[in-house]
Scaffold this active site. Structure first.
Site, short mmCIF file in Angstrom:
data_model
loop_
_atom_site.label_atom_id
_atom_site.label_comp_id
_atom_site.label_asym_id
_atom_site.label_seq_id
_atom_site.Cartn_x
_atom_site.Cartn_y
_atom_site.Cartn_z
N SER A 154 0.12 3.73 -6.86
CA SER A 154 -0.84 4.78 -6.50
C SER A 154 -1.61 5.27 -7.71
O SER A 154 -2.74 5.73 -7.57
CB SER A 154 -0.11 5.97 -5.88
N HIS A 194 -3.63 -1.11 -2.51
CA HIS A 194 -3.01 0.19 -2.27
C HIS A 194 -3.06 0.54 -0.78
O HIS A 194 -4.12 0.88 -0.24
CB HIS A 194 -3.72 1.27 -3.09
N GLU A 217 -6.93 0.08 -0.32
CA GLU A 217 -7.85 0.16 -1.46
C GLU A 217 -7.59 -1.05 -2.35
O GLU A 217 -6.47 -1.24 -2.82
CB GLU A 217 -7.63 1.47 -2.22
#
Ligand SMILES: NC(=O)c1ccc[n+]([C@@H]2O[C@H](COP(=O)([O-])OP(=O)(O)OC[C@H]3O[C@@H](n4cnc5c(N)ncnc54)[C@H](O)[C@@H]3O)[C@@H](O)[C@H]2O)c1
Length: 291
Positions: free
Chosen positions: A120, A141, A153
């Site tokens: 993250s 992600h 992502e």
């Protein structure tokens, strides 16, 4: 079209469990690696319950749950991931721990295997630097709860080849997910917003402004979010939230990203969230979100 057939997931925790469901449900052979057998056993049980519930609710066709489970395999041996075309790492948010894992994976996997990290907040370029194959390394992600959320992502590191990025992107689409390209920056898009936002909710609890249920209800009702920030934090886990805050604050020095003291007290009291049965809210079971 994807060239990926076999998917490895390293880490059978909150995120790894959901990512493995996404891959197995989409038809990929999925091998889940964790250092702890109990984590694999728990994840397997949660996966079975979640898939069966999805079928009962008509979200999966009849027989799809059993078929997905037959594609799901667990291992405590790193060598069990040697046949994977891509490995998505979802272990602890710690650069040294991730470097150690990828260094070992680099020894057991063929050169063509793509490595991906679900980190993250840690730089993809930095993790890739310790992987032995920075050109075949990409950030993927997923969002919590991964088994229900479509967004991924996708971030290239500085050395990621175009071919690697395109292969990973096509694989994300083949899983039925929604990839969005983002640069390798702290928090990417989502956590850039969410970490300070969730900390604001924690600080409202710290200041006694409102009860957790009231804060969650206000945000859900006014903003139309499916989950309130404190419900989401209970899923994220206070231990993970602390690591996220430390990484994000260390990189950006954004005051709202600093870890609120209440998070540290909750960790000391083992109120980690859903995984320990108590966080901002109380939980009577260990079922996966959505099961
Ligand atoms: N929780 C979230 O909301 C969230 C969301 C998106 C991304 N992430 C990222 O996903 C990653 C995992 O987070 P999580 O919340 O699932 O963590 P978690 O603590 O729930 O699970 C981590 C799992 O990894 C295993 N593990 C740790 N080190 C290992 C090693 N060296 N080898 C094998 N297994 C190992 C642990 O046994 C555990 O089962 C982190 O990088 C985190 O930043 C978390």
């Amino acid at each position: 079209m994807t060239t990926i057939k076999t998917v490895g997931v390293a880490g059978a925790g909150t995120m790894g469990a959901g990512i493995a469901i996404v891959a197995a449900r989409a038809g990929f052979k999925t091998i889940v690696f964790d250092a702890r057998q109990e984590a694999l056993d728990r994840t397997r049980g949660q996966t079975e319950a979640f898939l069966k519930k999805s079928e009962e609710r008509g979200k999966l066709p009849a027989g799809a749950a059993v078929a997905a489970l037959s594609r799901w395999e667990g291992t405590t041996e790193l060598s069990g991931l040697a046949s994977c075309d891509i490995i998505i790492e979802a272990i602890f948010e710690d650069l040294a721990v991730k470097h150690q894992l990828f260094g070992q994976l680099n020894e057991v996997c063929p050169p063509a295997t793509i490595f991906a990290s679900n980190t993250s907040t840690i730089s993809i370029t930095e993790i890739a630097g310790g992987s032995g194959r920075p050109d075949r390394f990409v950030g993927m992600h997923f969002c919590l709860p991964a088994q229900l959320m479509k967004l991924i992502e996708m971030s290239p590191g500085l050395a990621t080849s175009d071919e690697t990025f395109k292969t990973a992107w096509a694989f994300a689409e083949a899983m039925g997910q929604k990839p969005v390209a983002t640069q390798d920056t702290p928090g990417f898009i989502l956590n850039y917003f969410l970490i300070p936002f969730n900390n604001d909710a924690i600080r409202l609890v710290e200041q006694g402004v409102a009860e957790p249920a009231g804060i969650d209800t206000a945000i859900k009702t006014a903003l139309g979010y499916p989950m309130g920030p404190l419900e989401l934090l209970d899923l994220v886990g206070m231990d993970t939230q602390k690591l996220l805050c430390e990484a994000m604050h260390g990189l950006t020095h954004e005051p709202r990203a600093a870890c609120p003291p209440l998070v540290r007290r909750m960790i000391a009291a083992k109120r980690l969230g859903k995984k320990t049965g108590q966080g901002f809210h109380a939980y009577g079971d260990t079922k996966m979100f959505g099961a």
